[in-house]
Every structure is written in structure tokens, then in C-alpha cells.
Design an enzyme around this catalytic site. Structure first.
Site, PDB file in Angstrom:
ATOM      1  N   TYR A   1       0.856  -1.183   0.000  1.00 59.89           N
ATOM      2  CA  TYR A   1       0.000   0.000   0.000  1.00 59.89           C
ATOM      3  C   TYR A   1       0.893   1.233   0.000  1.00 59.89           C
ATOM      4  CZ  TYR A   1      -3.439   3.429   1.727  1.00 59.89           C
ATOM      5  OH  TYR A   1      -4.264   4.511   1.866  1.00 59.89           O
TER       6      TYR A   1
ATOM      7  N   ASP B   1       9.439   2.941  -0.071  1.00 61.63           N
ATOM      8  CA  ASP B   1       8.388   3.595   0.702  1.00 61.63           C
ATOM      9  C   ASP B   1       8.607   3.200   2.164  1.00 61.63           C
ATOM     10  OD1 ASP B   1       6.157   4.476   1.986  1.00 61.63           O
ATOM     11  OD2 ASP B   1       4.721   3.699   0.526  1.00 61.63           O
TER      12      ASP B   1
ATOM     13  N   LYS C   1       4.030   9.669   8.592  1.00 61.99           N
ATOM     14  CA  LYS C   1       3.708  10.051   9.967  1.00 61.99           C
ATOM     15  C   LYS C   1       4.865  10.022  10.955  1.00 61.99           C
ATOM     16  CE  LYS C   1       1.701   5.703   8.961  1.00 61.99           C
ATOM     17  NZ  LYS C   1       0.471   5.177   8.422  1.00 61.99           N
TER      18      LYS C   1
END
Ligand code: PLP
Length: 423
Positions: A142, A237, A265
Site C-alpha cells: 500500500y 516507501d 507520519k
């Protein structure tokens, strides 16, 4: 009816599904969300006053635990100076320097507001740099919810059983090619067909959105080699793994150097932040130096920078934190494995450093197909029992558990006792 249930009944009237991000709806465990009022160290409390030992940590950023005094103080100090200026500030320079110092593959970095934005922008940059359109991603990885990446994505999309989203035009995903995680041949096959048109490979260096799936020995190096042979950009990522697996993330942990890296985050320590960075010649494509346009009113927001700088500086100044966190996690996941073995329960435990998952399947989980063999109804039952025991784990099978420095030995022992009962 509990306070959380009452709030959820209200929420569904005004917010789609009652939540602002799908996994929070608890739909895949057939339950309703616990509405959280506050958190401290390794604990969260809900509207009904229940205390939970928290194993999601805001999905990763709370490496130091909730409410770390230094982070809190830095945020409050920054707030007093003004919430946002829409102009250049010193903390942005401090943050950029810090990231470039910590992560050797990063010469330049651009701050954004979420992981989704970071990935979307890194891909645009790789396309601008190479002058090519196609990208390769992996089934079950994802990378946020931008149109071009909602193809065979993991996380909430996987639990919902909707690999693609409606509303995404086919014309936008036609250049998104998918390969199988941990299967180098599937990547080579794509490159043999159209390698000269592929701008980038994007990969989660540890799969964390189909549950935790570690890369097989040599997998990441092969991606590096393929990108080198075809002049494509390798993007890691590291929204989940950055500054978590080691100070320099998964790339430091495995010793593989990507061309571009995306963060989310974690660099905001709980504030809404993302960033992408990498090789200078690639990053100099980004506006206003280059022609790859990317912008953001709140990017580099001073309050978010204050939180992130404080957490990253603490992590940089305390290398022993990683030893402590990883040792604690090894003991935790090791004891779960040992328990399953003793009880002859054939389930799988995957973990790398402080992230891990239990899969209710007999086959080792190495990719999307094997992750999907997990019995999600067994996970749902287990998760609901854990919540009733005061342990907050991901309300969906295909997410990770996150440990933090704030989890004490007593927290871990209490969790293991609850797990043994619930498993
Ligand atoms: N990339 C990865 C690996 C993620 O796990 C996530 C979200 O969890 C994202 C990107 C998207 O980040 P965000 O939710 O901040 O947009």
C-alpha cells in the site's frame, strides 16, 4: 450501550462509515470502533474509561510512546509562536538537515503532509527525471490512496476485498504494473517486456500492509540491480519502516541504497507530515529548481516540524534506543512463537524489529497470496477478545503491530498472558 457505541451511531449520520479512515471502522472484525479520549506512554483510554495497552501507536509514529514530554513541550512552544505562516522557516531547514544527516541516501528532501502525498510526489519526480511513464508496484503493498497507486494495494483495501477503488479512471492506472512481492522473476518479466519505459519500482522494503511480510534474502538487492540495469529509479516507501527498524530505516537495516525514499507520519511524531527525498540530481527536478511541480500550503508546518525534529533528534542521540526496542520486540514475538509451538497451534508469526503480525494460517506468509490464506474470522475473534482484555491491536488482519520504547516489561508480560488466553 457504551459511550463508544453511542458516538458511533451519531458518527455514521455525519461521516461516511462513521470514521475518517476506513480501517478505524472495525468492520473487518465485526465490531464498532472504540472512541479514544487520550493516550499516554503505551496506553490509550476510550470514552468508557477503559484503558488499553496500545499496539498501533497511531500506526507507527509513536516510537517514543504517546505524550513524550520533550515532544509535547516542543509542540506547545511552537504553537505559542504561531500555527502556520505559509512562509519559509528555520525549523524546515533544521528538519531537512537532520533527515539528510541521518539517512545517507538522502541529499535533498521536500516536506509534505502525508505519506500519500510523499509517494505521489516521489513518483511524479521519478517520471520527470526519467522521462518515462510506467511504474512497478507490488501486489499487497500500500502506498497511500492516490489514484495511480490504488492497484492491488494492501491495508484497508485488502481487508475490504476491493483491490481497486471505484472512481479511479482506467487511464490513470494503465501505467501501473504489478509484480509479486518477494518474486524477482515477476519483476524481471515486466522489465523484459518494457524495461525502457519503466520510470520506477516502488516497494515497501518490509511489506507492512498485508500484515508484516519481510523481504526474502536478496530480494531488495535484486530490485536495486534491475533498476541500475534499466536506468529506473528505485523508491523505498519507508512510511512504516523509516526511523523505526533502525535510525536509517529499512535501507540501513538491510544495507540497500534506494534512489528516492518516502516517509510519513513517523517524521511528524504524531503530527500530519510526510516527506520524500533522495539523490540530488533527481530531487533537483522538483520545482522551483526543476520542472516537476509539487506544492503545499501547510508543508513544513512549524508545529509539525517541532514535533518531528524533537523525536528524530532523540532517536539520533540515543542509538541504544534501537537496541532496546529491537531486543524487546524479539522477546515479545519470540515468546508468541514459542507459545504457538508448545500448544501445537500452526499459525504464523512474522516480525522485523518492532513491527510484526500473527497470521491464522498454516503456510508461511511471504507475499500477498500467502497472506490471503489467513483466516480473517479467526483474527476477528482474537482481536475482539484482546480488546476485551485491554489490549488494542490493529482491528484488521492485514496491518502490523507496533511496539514502542514506552512498552514496559510488565506491559509486555501482561500482553503475552492475554494473548495466550485469546489465541
Ligand atoms: N505508504 C505506506 C507504506 C503506508 O503504510 C501508508 C499508510 O499507512 C502510506 C504510504 C500512506 O500514508 P498516509 O496514510 O499518511 O497518507
Amino acid at each position: 450501550m457504551t459511550q463508544s457505541e453511542a458516538l458511533f451511531n451519531e458518527a455514521v449520520k455525519y461521516i461516511p462509515g462513521g470514521v475518517n479512515s476506513p480501517v478505524r471502522a472495525f468492520g473487518s472484525i465485526g465490531s464498532t470502533p472504540r472512541f479514544i479520549t487520550k493516550a499516554d506512554k503505551a496506553y490509550m483510554w476510550d470514552e468508557d474509561g477503559n484503558r488499553y495497552i496500545d499496539y498501533i501507536g497511531s500506526w507507527g509514529p509513536m516510537i517514543l510512546g504517546h505524550n513524550h514530554p520533550a515532544v509535547l513541550e516542543a509542540v506547545l512552544d511552537a504553537c505559542r509562536l504561531g500555527l502556520s505562516f505559509g512562509a519559509a522557516t528555520r525549523p524546515e531547514v533544521t528538519m531537512a538537515k537532520l533527515i539528510c544527516d541521518i539517512v545517507p541516501s538522502i541529499d535533498m528532501v521536500r516536506m509534505v503532509n502525508s505519506g500519500t502525498e510523499a509517494v505521489m510526489s516521489a513518483i511524479r519526480t521519478a517520471r520527470g527525471y526519467t522521462g518515462r511513464d510506467k511504474i512497478v508496484k507490488f501486489t499487497g503493498c500500500y502506498h497511500g490512496h492516490s489514484d495511480g497507486l490504488l492497484v492491488k494495494a494492501g491495508s484497508g483495501v485488502m481487508t475490504a476485498g476491493v483491490p481497486d477503488s471505484s472512481g479511479v479512471p482506467a487511464s490513470v492506472t494503465k501505467d501501473t504494473l504489478t509484480a509479486e512481492y518477494n518474486n524477482v522473476d515477476s519483476v524481471r518479466a515486466l522489465f523484459e517486456q518494457c524495461g525502457e519505459e519503466i520510470a520506477a519500482i516502488i516497494v515497501e522494503p518490509v511489506g507492512a500492509n498485508m500484515g508484516v511480510v519481510p523481504p526474502k534474502e536478496g530480494f531488495l538487492q535484486s530490485l536495486r540491480d534491475i533498476c541500475d540495469s534499466y536506468g529506473s529509479v528505485l523508491i523505498f516507501d519507508e512510511v512504516i519502516t523509516g526511523f523505526r527498524l533502525s535510525l536509517s530505516g529499512a535501507q540501513g537495516y538491510y544495507g540497500i541504497t534506494p534512489d528516492l525514499t518516502t516517509f510519513g507520519k513517523i517524521i511528524g511524531a504524531g503530527m500530519p507530515v510526510g516527506a520524500y527525498g533522495g539523490r540530488r540530481d533527481i530531487m533537483e527536478q522538483v520545482a522551483p529548481v526543476g520542472n516537476v511541480y509539487q506544492a503545499g500550503t501547510l508543508s513544513g508546518n512549524p508545529v509539525a516540524m517541532a514535533a518531528g525534529i524533537t523525536q528524530l533528534t532523540l532517536l539520533k542521540d540515543h542509538p541504544e534506543y534501537y537496541t532496546e526496542l529491537n531486543e524487546k520486540s524479539d522477546r515479545f514475538f519470540g515468546q508468541i512463537k514459542e507459545f504457538l509451538h508448545q500448544k501445537r497451534l500452526p499459525w504464523q508469526v512474522n516480525h522485523v524489529g518492532s513491527i510484526g503480525s500473527i497470521f491464522f494460517t498454516q503456510s508461511p506468509v511471504t507475499d500477498y497470496a500467502s497472506a490471503k490464506t489467513s483466516d480473517v474470522s479467526a483474527y476477528a475473534a482474537y482481536c475482539n477478545k484482546m480488546l476485551a482484555h485491554g489490549i488494542y491491536i490493529a482491528p484488521a488482519q492485514f496491518e502490523a503491530m507496533f511496539l514502542s520504547l514506552a512498552h514496559t516489561e510488565e506491559d509486555i508480560d501482561a500482553t503475552l498472558i492475554a494473548m495466550e488466553e485469546c489465541l
